[in-house]
Design a protein around this motif. Structure first.
Motif, PDB file in Angstrom:
ATOM      1  N   TYR A   1    -131.690   7.922   9.446  1.00 46.60           N
ATOM      2  CA  TYR A   1    -132.698   7.773  10.497  1.00 46.60           C
ATOM      3  C   TYR A   1    -133.432   9.087  10.745  1.00 46.60           C
ATOM      4  CZ  TYR A   1    -130.816   3.245  11.817  1.00 46.60           C
ATOM      5  OH  TYR A   1    -130.432   1.936  11.814  1.00 46.60           O
ATOM      6  N   PRO A   2    -134.739   9.007  11.079  1.00 44.30           N
ATOM      7  CA  PRO A   2    -135.487  10.208  11.464  1.00 44.30           C
ATOM      8  C   PRO A   2    -135.153  10.595  12.903  1.00 44.30           C
ATOM      9  CG  PRO A   2    -136.896   8.293  11.661  1.00 44.30           C
ATOM     10  CD  PRO A   2    -135.576   7.811  11.083  1.00 44.30           C
ATOM     11  N   PRO A   3    -135.619  11.758  13.361  1.00 46.18           N
ATOM     12  CA  PRO A   3    -135.411  12.123  14.768  1.00 46.18           C
ATOM     13  C   PRO A   3    -136.088  11.118  15.691  1.00 46.18           C
ATOM     14  CG  PRO A   3    -136.210  14.004  13.506  1.00 46.18           C
ATOM     15  CD  PRO A   3    -136.317  12.803  12.616  1.00 46.18           C
ATOM     16  N   PRO A   4    -135.583  10.953  16.908  1.00 45.94           N
ATOM     17  CA  PRO A   4    -136.248  10.063  17.870  1.00 45.94           C
ATOM     18  C   PRO A   4    -137.658  10.566  18.184  1.00 45.94           C
ATOM     19  CG  PRO A   4    -134.054  10.655  18.645  1.00 45.94           C
ATOM     20  CD  PRO A   4    -134.353  11.512  17.452  1.00 45.94           C
ATOM     21  N   GLN A   5    -138.497   9.664  18.673  1.00 45.75           N
ATOM     22  CA  GLN A   5    -139.852  10.043  19.081  1.00 45.75           C
ATOM     23  C   GLN A   5    -139.786  11.056  20.222  1.00 45.75           C
ATOM     24  OE1 GLN A   5    -142.929   9.372  18.038  1.00 45.75           O
ATOM     25  NE2 GLN A   5    -142.201   8.181  16.308  1.00 45.75           N
ATOM     26  N   VAL A   6    -140.734  11.982  20.205  1.00 46.43           N
ATOM     27  CA  VAL A   6    -140.819  13.000  21.263  1.00 46.43           C
ATOM     28  C   VAL A   6    -141.087  12.307  22.597  1.00 46.43           C
ATOM     29  CG1 VAL A   6    -142.142  14.972  22.092  1.00 46.43           C
ATOM     30  CG2 VAL A   6    -141.609  14.760  19.671  1.00 46.43           C
ATOM     31  N   HIS A   7    -140.390  12.747  23.631  1.00 47.44           N
ATOM     32  CA  HIS A   7    -140.553  12.176  24.962  1.00 47.44           C
ATOM     33  C   HIS A   7    -141.335  13.153  25.843  1.00 47.44           C
ATOM     34  CE1 HIS A   7    -139.540  10.491  28.892  1.00 47.44           C
ATOM     35  NE2 HIS A   7    -139.277   9.372  28.239  1.00 47.44           N
ATOM     36  N   LEU A   8    -142.114  12.610  26.755  1.00 39.48           N
ATOM     37  CA  LEU A   8    -142.906  13.435  27.667  1.00 39.48           C
ATOM     38  C   LEU A   8    -142.029  14.412  28.458  1.00 39.48           C
ATOM     39  CD1 LEU A   8    -145.592  14.152  29.015  1.00 39.48           C
ATOM     40  CD2 LEU A   8    -145.210  12.267  30.612  1.00 39.48           C
TER      41      LEU A   8
ATOM     42  N   VAL B   1    -129.536   8.595  24.022  1.00 40.13           N
ATOM     43  CA  VAL B   1    -129.535   7.143  24.241  1.00 40.13           C
ATOM     44  C   VAL B   1    -130.289   6.448  23.109  1.00 40.13           C
ATOM     45  CG1 VAL B   1    -130.428   5.299  25.745  1.00 40.13           C
ATOM     46  CG2 VAL B   1    -129.232   7.269  26.742  1.00 40.13           C
ATOM     47  N   GLN B   2    -131.455   7.006  22.721  1.00 40.11           N
ATOM     48  CA  GLN B   2    -132.224   6.417  21.611  1.00 40.11           C
ATOM     49  C   GLN B   2    -131.403   6.418  20.320  1.00 40.11           C
ATOM     50  OE1 GLN B   2    -136.005   8.369  21.062  1.00 40.11           O
ATOM     51  NE2 GLN B   2    -136.570   8.141  23.209  1.00 40.11           N
ATOM     52  N   ALA B   3    -130.734   7.533  20.061  1.00 42.54           N
ATOM     53  CA  ALA B   3    -129.930   7.636  18.836  1.00 42.54           C
ATOM     54  C   ALA B   3    -128.789   6.620  18.856  1.00 42.54           C
ATOM     55  CB  ALA B   3    -129.381   9.057  18.696  1.00 42.54           C
ATOM     56  N   ARG B   4    -128.145   6.489  19.996  1.00 37.86           N
ATOM     57  CA  ARG B   4    -127.034   5.542  20.111  1.00 37.86           C
ATOM     58  C   ARG B   4    -127.510   4.112  19.867  1.00 37.86           C
ATOM     59  NH1 ARG B   4    -123.393   4.370  25.445  1.00 37.86           N
ATOM     60  NH2 ARG B   4    -121.853   3.094  24.415  1.00 37.86           N
ATOM     61  N   ARG B   5    -128.675   3.771  20.424  1.00 32.83           N
ATOM     62  CA  ARG B   5    -129.219   2.419  20.223  1.00 32.83           C
ATOM     63  C   ARG B   5    -129.516   2.160  18.747  1.00 32.83           C
ATOM     64  NH1 ARG B   5    -133.316   2.393  25.303  1.00 32.83           N
ATOM     65  NH2 ARG B   5    -131.775   1.891  26.889  1.00 32.83           N
ATOM     66  N   ARG B   6    -130.088   3.134  18.082  1.00 32.14           N
ATOM     67  CA  ARG B   6    -130.391   2.973  16.652  1.00 32.14           C
ATOM     68  C   ARG B   6    -129.123   2.737  15.849  1.00 32.14           C
ATOM     69  NH1 ARG B   6    -134.739   7.627  14.945  1.00 32.14           N
ATOM     70  NH2 ARG B   6    -136.481   6.834  16.150  1.00 32.14           N
ATOM     71  N   LEU B   7    -128.126   3.560  16.106  1.00 34.65           N
ATOM     72  CA  LEU B   7    -126.881   3.451  15.342  1.00 34.65           C
ATOM     73  C   LEU B   7    -126.155   2.147  15.650  1.00 34.65           C
ATOM     74  CD1 LEU B   7    -125.730   7.173  15.655  1.00 34.65           C
ATOM     75  CD2 LEU B   7    -126.668   6.049  13.623  1.00 34.65           C
ATOM     76  N   ARG B   8    -126.181   1.712  16.906  1.00 34.59           N
ATOM     77  CA  ARG B   8    -125.536   0.442  17.267  1.00 34.59           C
ATOM     78  C   ARG B   8    -126.262  -0.741  16.662  1.00 34.59           C
ATOM     79  NH1 ARG B   8    -122.641   0.043  23.045  1.00 34.59           N
ATOM     80  NH2 ARG B   8    -121.035   1.545  22.534  1.00 34.59           N
ATOM     81  N   ALA B   9    -127.618  -0.664  16.661  1.00 34.21           N
ATOM     82  CA  ALA B   9    -128.400  -1.759  16.080  1.00 34.21           C
ATOM     83  C   ALA B   9    -128.090  -1.891  14.599  1.00 34.21           C
ATOM     84  CB  ALA B   9    -129.890  -1.512  16.290  1.00 34.21           C
ATOM     85  N   ARG B  10    -127.906  -0.790  13.942  1.00 35.43           N
ATOM     86  CA  ARG B  10    -127.583  -0.827  12.512  1.00 35.43           C
ATOM     87  C   ARG B  10    -126.215  -1.457  12.284  1.00 35.43           C
ATOM     88  NH1 ARG B  10    -127.382   4.277   8.308  1.00 35.43           N
ATOM     89  NH2 ARG B  10    -127.407   3.005   6.466  1.00 35.43           N
ATOM     90  N   GLU B  11    -125.266  -1.114  13.158  1.00 26.71           N
ATOM     91  CA  GLU B  11    -123.919  -1.670  13.015  1.00 26.71           C
ATOM     92  C   GLU B  11    -123.899  -3.176  13.254  1.00 26.71           C
ATOM     93  OE1 GLU B  11    -121.397   0.407  15.726  1.00 26.71           O
ATOM     94  OE2 GLU B  11    -121.572   2.310  14.659  1.00 26.71           O
ATOM     95  N   THR B  12    -124.669  -3.631  14.260  1.00 27.09           N
ATOM     96  CA  THR B  12    -124.595  -5.046  14.634  1.00 27.09           C
ATOM     97  C   THR B  12    -125.461  -5.962  13.779  1.00 27.09           C
ATOM     98  OG1 THR B  12    -126.291  -4.710  16.330  1.00 27.09           O
ATOM     99  CG2 THR B  12    -123.985  -4.564  17.024  1.00 27.09           C
ATOM    100  N   ASP B  13    -126.703  -5.506  13.428  1.00 25.84           N
ATOM    101  CA  ASP B  13    -127.560  -6.411  12.666  1.00 25.84           C
ATOM    102  C   ASP B  13    -128.089  -5.830  11.356  1.00 25.84           C
ATOM    103  OD1 ASP B  13    -129.535  -4.654  13.469  1.00 25.84           O
ATOM    104  OD2 ASP B  13    -130.453  -6.014  14.890  1.00 25.84           O
ATOM    105  N   GLY B  14    -127.587  -4.679  10.970  1.00 26.57           N
ATOM    106  CA  GLY B  14    -127.983  -4.100   9.690  1.00 26.57           C
ATOM    107  C   GLY B  14    -129.408  -3.584   9.653  1.00 26.57           C
ATOM    108  N   THR B  15    -129.969  -3.198  10.813  1.00 33.73           N
ATOM    109  CA  THR B  15    -131.321  -2.677  10.869  1.00 33.73           C
ATOM    110  C   THR B  15    -131.432  -1.437  10.002  1.00 33.73           C
ATOM    111  OG1 THR B  15    -131.519  -3.466  13.125  1.00 33.73           O
ATOM    112  CG2 THR B  15    -133.121  -1.815  12.423  1.00 33.73           C
ATOM    113  N   SER B  16    -132.508  -1.322   9.245  1.00 35.75           N
ATOM    114  CA  SER B  16    -132.698  -0.165   8.375  1.00 35.75           C
ATOM    115  C   SER B  16    -133.399   0.958   9.108  1.00 35.75           C
ATOM    116  CB  SER B  16    -133.519  -0.562   7.142  1.00 35.75           C
ATOM    117  OG  SER B  16    -134.792  -0.991   7.545  1.00 35.75           O
ATOM    118  N   PRO B  17    -133.261   2.194   8.614  1.00 33.75           N
ATOM    119  CA  PRO B  17    -133.904   3.333   9.244  1.00 33.75           C
ATOM    120  C   PRO B  17    -135.421   3.165   9.291  1.00 33.75           C
ATOM    121  CG  PRO B  17    -132.260   4.059   7.677  1.00 33.75           C
ATOM    122  CD  PRO B  17    -132.398   2.581   7.506  1.00 33.75           C
ATOM    123  N   GLY B  18    -136.027   3.784  10.338  1.00 35.87           N
ATOM    124  CA  GLY B  18    -137.471   3.698  10.511  1.00 35.87           C
ATOM    125  C   GLY B  18    -138.232   4.792   9.796  1.00 35.87           C
TER     126      GLY B  18
END
Length: 195
Positions: free
Chosen positions: A111-118, A171-188
Motif C-alpha cells: 500500500y502507498p502512504p495515506p492521503q495527506v490530511h489538512l 486509522v486509515q492504515a488500519r482500515r486498509r490492512l483490515r479491508a485486505r484481510e477481510t475481502d482481499g482488497t488490493s493496494p491503491g
C-alpha cells in the motif's frame, strides 16, 4: 521532473544546511530570514504546482521531506541552544517514528502512504511558524515577549495537530490492512507523502 515547483523544493532542501549553520552559530536574524523564505516558498511551490498543472511524484516527495528536515534541524538547534525544552523534540520525533513504522507496514503490504490530511498540513504550518518566533523570543524587548507567547501558541497547536493527523493516518492504515484481510482488497494508487 524539472519543473518550477520542484526547483523551489530543491532550493528549500539546500537551505536546510544553511539554516543549520546559522542557528548553530547564533545568527538568529539570518536564521529567521531563511525560515521565512522557506515558509513562503513552501506555500508558493504548492500553489504553482496546482496552477501550472505541474504536480509530480517527485514534488510530492520533496515538499514533505523539506518540511521534515527544517523541523528536525530547527528543533535540534533550539534544544541544543536551550531555547526550547527537550520534550518538544522527543514528542515530534516520536510521532515521526510511529508513522515511519506505519509506512513500512503499509509498504510491505503493497500500500502507498495515506492521503495527506489538512490537519497534518496545518500542524506543519504551525510548527514552521513557531520556530522563528521562538528564536525572536530571546530578544530583550517587547518584541521578544510577544514572539515568545505567539511562538509557544503555534508550537503547542502544531504539536497537537501533528499528533492528531498522525492518529488519523494510523486509522486509515488500519482500515486498509483490515479491508485486505477481510475481502482481499488490493493496494491503491500511490499518493503524496505525509506531512
Amino acid at each position: 521532473m524539472l519543473t518550477i515547483p520542484n526547483a523551489i523544493s530543491m532550493v528549500r532542501l539546500l537551505l536546510v544546511p544553511v539554516f543549520g549553520v546559522l542557528i548553530a552559530t547564533g545568527q538568529d536574524g539570518w536564521a529567521v530570514l531563511v525560515l521565512a523564505v522557506s515558509g513562503a516558498s513552501d506555500w508558493l511551490d504548492g500553489v504553482l504546482a496546482r496552477r501550472l498543472g505541474q504536480v509530480t511524484r517527485l514534488g510530492q516527495l520533496l515538499d514533505p521531506a523539506a518540511d521534515r528536515l527544517f523541523i528536525a534541524v530547527t528543533l535540534v538547534g533550539l534544544v541544543w541552544r536551550g531555547v526550547v525544552p527537550l520534550w518538544l523534540l522527543v514528542v515530534i520525533v516520536a510521532r515521526e517514528l510511529v508513522l515511519g513504522l506505519m509506512l513500512l507496514v503499509l509498504a510491505r503490504a503493497g500500500y502507498p502512504p495515506p492521503q495527506v490530511h489538512l490537519a497534518g498540513k496545518a500542524g506543519t504550518f504551525a510548527l514552521l511558524y513557531a520556530f522563528p518566533l521562538l528564536l525572536l523570543a530571546s530578544w530583550d524587548s517587547w518584541v521578544g515577549t510577544v514572539a515568545e507567547v505567539a511562538g509557544w501558541a503555534f508550537a503547542l497547536w502544531g504539536v497537537g495537530l501533528y499528533w492528531f493527523a498522525g492518529a488519523l493516518y494510523l486509522v486509515q492504515a488500519r482500515r486498509r490492512l483490515r479491508a485486505r484481510e477481510t475481502d482481499g482488497t488490493s493496494p491503491g494508487e500511490p499518493s503524496a507523502g505525509l506531512p
